[in-house]
Design an enzyme around this catalytic site. Structure first.
Site, mmCIF file in Angstrom:
data_model
loop_
_atom_site.group_PDB
_atom_site.id
_atom_site.type_symbol
_atom_site.label_atom_id
_atom_site.label_comp_id
_atom_site.label_asym_id
_atom_site.label_seq_id
_atom_site.Cartn_x
_atom_site.Cartn_y
_atom_site.Cartn_z
ATOM 1 C CE LYS A 483 67.071 100.275 -27.229
ATOM 2 N NZ LYS A 483 66.333 100.743 -26.066
ATOM 3 N NE ARG A 581 66.997 104.182 -19.521
ATOM 4 C CZ ARG A 581 66.649 103.228 -20.370
ATOM 5 N NH1 ARG A 581 67.299 102.062 -20.382
ATOM 6 N NH2 ARG A 581 65.663 103.398 -21.224
ATOM 7 C CE1 TYR A 708 96.508 81.264 -23.754
ATOM 8 C CE2 TYR A 708 94.283 81.613 -24.602
ATOM 9 C CZ TYR A 708 95.660 81.818 -24.689
ATOM 10 O OH TYR A 708 96.161 82.560 -25.709
ATOM 11 C CG MET A 757 90.746 87.862 -28.408
ATOM 12 S SD MET A 757 92.173 88.895 -28.746
ATOM 13 C CE MET A 757 92.871 89.112 -27.128
#
Ligand code: PLP
Length: 810
Positions: A483, A581, A708, A757
């Site tokens: 998966k 779940r 930043y 990013m």
């Protein structure tokens, strides 16, 4: 060619059924997956990862008529025209046959062992001897009990010398290898730490490895790698820095790209330059120099050839090709044995319909009729749609394959005609001797990969699978979880390997993931964990097996099948035993049974549940409660339906910590990819390595800031490297400002400032590095995960799809 009746005694048989005692064989086989035709072969039912006796029938169907087996209960009545020989141990029987074959070999055989460097020394020696001698060598790193036997089987007296590698992992193993190799000359490369290879001490390890040399006339060693008492033996021929060394290193000096060594050989002084600067490569090169000198190669030739040595990259590489294709790049060397291995790998690929081969000429081989016959045999193991041969000698040859064959004079010739060839919808194996530089072809046919890549080692994946298999009973089935793009590692690339290794089931999360695997030729049963009703069409079209987790989804599914008039569709019932779940709760079982009993559209293939904390000691009681609840409900379903189905509950940590709960099948997930928080005695290999490179380096003074928001304040004059990985690639912002650690040239460095990013910055003030250097993003993924409060699962699956996956086998 051997006649069964002539050699049967070699095996010291317990029992024989020889219906055709005069049958002959020339090939050895043990793996039906790799067998195209079994005619002419002798099949050994080995007790490996899987019991070889399970494949006797398949081997018979493929034409095998000679079998070596050990299971006395094996019923051979249905094989009336076959020979069966029962022995105590089939691997040892194979080895005795190889020893017999060795009796017919008169050429010098050089046996190579040591902790590290065996394969490199073997490959380099073979390269260095090209054109001077006809060299036979064991392929890749075939150095195990089985690998050595297979390596020696094809050895004939048509060569001048054979180089055979021997590797062991514990005591009492080397004499079996020695008995087959019987090296007339020996090479010992290095002695690593004892614990790494399963020995109690260095002394014990060296003594065991030394058993390879009991019949060798000379043993070549770096004197620094063996204990002193070994050096006094008159068979020792050593290199090193002491007076007693035959090849003495007088001075050594490394420059930026190469190392200059001043040597003295039997009192003759000379200089040599070795194109490496790391110690291991220099040592291995000097071992080669010593061997060459001792077998009479001139210093001038050695000097010229050593300067041309290249680092080894013997890995098969699987890359995404242009125009809907896959490229397998193995352009490092070419000989029949390694061609065979590469073709096996090609055979495992199902993602595209066509299989093609680009093959260079064989360097240093005479293309005799015998050789071509063997080549023909090897090539016929794969259904090839097209063969492209590169090399002038091929031009004059007639091939009797009924296949599409093109011959090109040279690599340049092929290059200039490349645009006329069509590789669409194909898997293309590029296999060539180094001289032909076929990597230029591979580069043109593959998609560019960017600086940031996730390297996936498929051999490690196979290794991890074997590790977990060793923990379960052979009757327990193995379901592999693929998966989430195989936990970030790939789709068909991973599934092909799992299918080839005979796992019983694959599991995906969503229907899309399953249909993609089907479109890539995966035939294994596939379970889908979260099937959505909007995708039922695809479930049927692609023959996927849904998890049924609620009454609602069951009703929808049954109604759909009814409309289509389909019965007995396989489904899996999920029970909720505490995860809360998906799945049926205790109080829903009666309703479930009511529906199941009144329909014939679905048939239960398995009933399963999921453990909440299988590896957590403090949750032991809870786990026990889950088992109890699961078993009682599964039994109830079984009784009500009157037929049986598979039961399973263990994930990776369950396999290791709850052997009592393996039931009929286990579901292996994260362990396959090399992570297990507490793997007990298993040794796992990390499958994926995320890598990038340094884009720019800057010298920035104290008190400036990096990135930043001016978060990365420098408290000293610093050297800062920018690397091309950011949060859009899956490198979380939480790794900013020193939390993240990366590795450059074996040294750890930390992030500085916020993660951007597409990029981030590293403080490399304290290390040696230059622009373009490789950067390993997660030197320790488990630790990295811990440092930002998560688990490796999240880091692995979070590596974004724009990061190219590059696959290796070996
Ligand atoms: C993901 C998953 C697994 C595998 O778990 P690991 O901890 O990765 O081994 C097994 N079963 C189910 C139902 C899962 O969703």
């Amino acid at each position: 060619m051997y006649i069964i009746n002539d050699i049967v005694k070699v095996f010291e048989p317990i029992k024989t059924v020889l219906t055709q005692p005069n049958l002959t064989f020339s090939r050895l086989s043990y793996d039906t997956r790799k067998m195209h035709t079994g005619a002419d072969s002798l099949f050994f039912a080995l007790q490996g990862q899987q019991d070889g006796h399970r494949f006797v029938y398949e081997a018979y169907q493929k034409g095998v008529r000679n079998f070596i087996v050990s299971d006395l209960a094996l019923n051979v009545e249905n094989f009336q025209d076959a020979n069966f020989i029962w022995v105590k141990n089939t691997l040892r029987a194979l080895q005795s046959l190889v020893s017999l074959h060795r009796n017919s070999i008169q050429i010098p055989v050089i046996g190579i062992t040591g902790s590290n460097g065996k394969t490199i020394v073997k490959e380099w020696l073979s390269q260095l001897l090209k054109g001077l001698k006809k060299v036979y060598q064991s392929p890749k790193s075939y150095n195990s009990q089985l690998g050595v036997a297979l390596s020696l089987w094809d050895l004939t007296n048509d060569y001048d010398v054979a180089l055979i590698e021997a590797g062991i992992s514990t005591v009492d193993e080397m004499h079996y290898l020695e008995e087959m190799i019987r090296p007339s000359l020996g090479i010992f490369t290095s002695l690593g730490p004892a614990h790494r290879e399963g020995f109690v001490s260095k002394e014990v390890k060296l003594a065991e490895k030394w058993n390879l040399f009991i019949r060798s006339k000379k043993i070549f060693v770096p004197s620094a790698q063996v204990l002193n008492e070994y050096l006094s033996n008159e068979r020792i021929v050593s290199w090193g820095v002491s007076n007693t060394d035959i090849l003495r290193v007088l001075a050594i000096h490394s420059y930026e790209l190469y190392t200059q060594v001043h040597l003295s050989y039997r009192n003759y002084d000379f200089e040599l330059s070795i194109p490496f600067i790391d110690k291991a490569s220099i040592d291995n090169a000097l071992t080669c120099v010593l061997v060459l000198l001792e077998i009479g190669v001139s210093i001038d030739i050695i000097r010229d050839r050593i300067a041309l040595l290249k680092p080894l990259d013997m890995r098969l590489q699987l890359k995404m090709g242009k125009n809907n294709s896959s490229i397998i790049d193995d352009s490092y060397s070419n000989d029949l044995a390694s061609l065979n291995i590469a073709l096996d790998f090609l055979n495992q690929q199902n993602q595209y319909d066509k299989k093609k081969l680009i093959l260079s000429d064989f360097e240093g081989e005479e293309l005799t009729a015998k050789f071509l016959n063997k080549l023909h045999q090897v090539l016929s193991t794969v259904q090839l749609d097209e063969i492209i041969l590169v090399g002038g000698r091929f031009k004059s040859m007639v091939f009797d394959f009924s296949r599409n064959i093109h011959v090109y004079e040279s690599t340049e010739d092929l290059l200039s005609n490349l645009s006329q060839l069509n590789f669409k919808d194909s898997v293309v194996l590029i296999k060539g001797a180094r001289k032909y530089k076929l990597e230029t072809i591979s580069r043109l046919l593959t998609e560019k990969s960017h600086e940031t890549i996730l390297q996936i080692n498929l051999k490690s994946l196979e290794h991890n699978l074997k590790q977990y298999r060793s923990k379960i009973d052979s009757s327990v089935k193995m379901m592999a979880m693929v998966k989430a793009f195989s936990y970030g590692s790939g789709s068909y690339e991973v599934a092909n390997i799992l299918q080839f290794n005979n796992v019983d089931y694959l599991t995906v999360a969503f229907v899309d993931e399953g249909s993609e695997l089907r479109r890539s030729g995966i035939k294994l049963p596939i379970m889908v964990l979260s099937p959505h009703e909007s995708a039922i069409d695809d479930i049927l079209e692609y023959n996927l097996e849904p998890e049924i987790y609620s009454v609602r989804i069951l009703k929808v599914f049954v109604q759909y099948l009814k409309n289509k008039n389909i019965n007995d569709y396989p489904v899996h019932i999920k029970l909720d035993t505490g995860m809360h779940r998906l799945g049926f709760m205790d109080n829903e079982i009666d309703e479930l049974l009511l529906i199941l009993k009144n329909q014939k559209e679905v048939r239960i293939k398995s009933v399963f549940s999921h453990l909440v904390g299988a590896g957590v000691e403090s949750l032991k009681d809870f786990t026990a409660k889950q088992f109890l609840q699961f078993n009682s409900n599964a039994d109830k379903i079984n009784t009500a339906l009157g037929y049986s189905f598979l039961k399973h509950i263990c994930n990776t940590s369950g396999i290791v910590h709850h052997p009592e709960g393996h039931m009929d099948m286990v579901r292996l997930g994260i362990g396959l990819y090399g992570f297990d928080m507490n793997p007990k005695e298993l040794t796992l290999e990390q499958v994926g390595v995320l890598k990038t490179t340094i884009t720019q380096i800057k010298h920035i003074p104290k008190d400036e800031t990096i990135g930043y928001d001016r978060k990365g304040l420098l408290t000293r004059d610093s050297i800062i490297a920018t690397v091309k990985i950011g949060y859009a690639d899956g490198y979380s912002r939480r790794f900013g400002n020193g939390v993240g650690e990366m590795e450059i040239n074996g040294q750890l460095v930390q992030t500085v400032g916020n993660i951007c990013m597409d990029m981030c910055m590293l403080d490399i003030t304290d290390i040696e590095a230059k622009e373009g250097d490789e950067v390993i993003v997660f030197p320790d993924m488990a630790l990295a995960a811990q440092n930002i409060g998560t688990i490796p699962y999240e880091l692995l699956t979070g590596i974004s799809s724009r990061v190219k996956r590059v696959y290796y086998y070996e």
